[in-house]
Design an enzyme around this catalytic site. Structure first.
Site, PDB file in Angstrom:
ATOM      1  N   GLY A 201       0.714  -1.343  -0.004  1.00 59.59           N
ATOM      2  CA  GLY A 201       0.017  -0.164   0.009  1.00 59.59           C
ATOM      3  C   GLY A 201       0.767   1.205  -0.085  1.00 59.59           C
ATOM      4  N   ASP A 202       2.081   1.149   0.087  1.00 64.10           N
ATOM      5  CA  ASP A 202       2.904   2.363   0.552  1.00 64.10           C
ATOM      6  C   ASP A 202       4.321   1.695   0.038  1.00 64.10           C
ATOM      7  OD1 ASP A 202       3.867   5.016   0.563  1.00 64.10           O
ATOM      8  OD2 ASP A 202       4.128   4.856   2.777  1.00 64.10           O
ATOM      9  N   LEU A 203       4.401   1.346  -1.082  1.00 66.52           N
ATOM     10  CA  LEU A 203       5.684   0.596  -1.238  1.00 66.52           C
ATOM     11  C   LEU A 203       6.675   1.577  -2.251  1.00 66.52           C
ATOM     12  CD1 LEU A 203       7.079  -2.170  -0.940  1.00 66.52           C
ATOM     13  CD2 LEU A 203       6.229  -2.958  -3.210  1.00 66.52           C
ATOM     14  N   HIS A 207      11.025   2.073   1.952  1.00 67.82           N
ATOM     15  CA  HIS A 207      10.308   0.823   2.648  1.00 67.82           C
ATOM     16  C   HIS A 207      10.965  -0.502   2.366  1.00 67.82           C
ATOM     17  CE1 HIS A 207       6.899   3.575   3.731  1.00 67.82           C
ATOM     18  NE2 HIS A 207       7.634   3.710   4.407  1.00 67.82           N
TER      19      HIS A 207
END
Length: 310
Positions: A201-203, A207
């Protein structure tokens, strides 16, 4: 909610309250995250830790979802994920995973400081990232549901996005040109997947943890994880590395067992064009309008590109 941590001293005090005895002379703060203030520290035994303090009360509920996701992922994902040893309203803490972020956000310059080669990511990096994403996206939905992870069917993904667009439109002052592009994309079945997948979802590179050979060894910060549109995990990669690099990643993703569809790449491009919607939702949630200007700049760039193509 208890007082928000703002300093090294407060981190040390709260950590000690939870049984962590940290070296006070070796604490590094990282304020680049929008949901958590982060500190990196080492305990008395020389073990490195990551400490996360929520910035707002709404983060607490999302952190509970993140913990459920992590418990599921440790059983199935081919790369490492955090194992929380402290999980309270005022502090999340876990032993730091091996590896180095592929890039770190520079809050002053508002861009990335790169560890990998941004201009030409290595085959090792792209292959290992493709394998990690494929491994994530093929995790069984029933297992995710049983773990308490939110599950959205494909039609629900589109309905949710349409509702968010309606909410974001007046805040972002979306032009008719961009708005029509969004609506055409939403209405055209050929863009959209007929399946959902467990997504990060927030790649983005911050991260992704890599080893000295730039092989992806771990993924962190799973606050946005849910079962939803698999294309979501490719939007940042497209924005950073471009269309040709995205095509290569998608091919390797498919080779690793990832499920693709004919217009997946086109869909990712459109998804990126709609990224300001997520920023608007964050502004509506938090009341922090400092993110509005960059979102509007993104929309302006998209509009100029569209006008040029026309």
């Amino acid at each position: 909610m208890k007082p928000i941590i703002n300093s090294t001293a407060e981190f040390l005090a709260v950590a000690q309250k939870h049984g962590l005895r940290l070296n006070a002379e070796n604490v590094e703060l990282n304020a680049s995250g929008v949901d958590f203030l982060v500190a990196f520290a080492t305990d008395e035994d020389g073990i490195p830790w990551v400490l996360r303090a929520p910035r707002r009360s709404d983060v607490i509920e999302r952190a509970a979802n993140e913990n459920r996701v992590l418990n599921l992922l440790r059983k199935h994902l081919p790369v490492a994920v955090p194992e929380w040893r402290v999980n309270t309203e005022d502090l999340i803490a876990y032993p730091r995973l091996a590896g180095t972020p592929a890039a770190t956000v520079n809050p002053v310059a508002k861009n990335y400081d790169w560890y990998i080669d941004q201009q030409s990511p290595s085959v090792t990096f792209v292959d290992s990232l493709a394998g990690a994403i494929a491994g994530l996206h093929t995790i069984d939905h029933d297992a995710a549901c049983e773990a308490g992870v939110r599950v959205l069917q494909p039609v629900e993904v589109r309905q949710s996005l349409a509702k968010k667009m309606d909410q974001a439109k007046p805040l972002l002052r979306v032009s008719d040109l961009v708005w029509q592009r969004w609506q055409n994309w939403l209405a055209d079945d050929t863009y959209w997947p007929k399946h959902s997948a467990l997504i990060h979802g927030d790649l983005h590179p911050g991260h992704m943890l890599v080893d000295q050979d730039h092989r992806v060894t771990g993924l962190i910060d799973w606050t946005e994880a849910e079962v939803a549109d698999p294309a979501t995990d490719f939007a940042a990669y497209y924005a950073i590395f471009g269309e040709s690099a995205l095509a290569d990643l998608l091919q390797r993703y498919q080779d690793a067992g990832g499920r693709v569809w004919p217009r997946m790449q086109d869909h990712i491009v459109e998804l990126y064009c709609a990224c300001p919607v997520a920023i608007a939702m964050f502004v509506l949630l938090t009341g922090d309008d400092t993110y509005l200007e960059p979102a509007q700049m993104m929309l302006s760039a998209h509009e100029q590109q569209m006008a040029g193509l026309g």
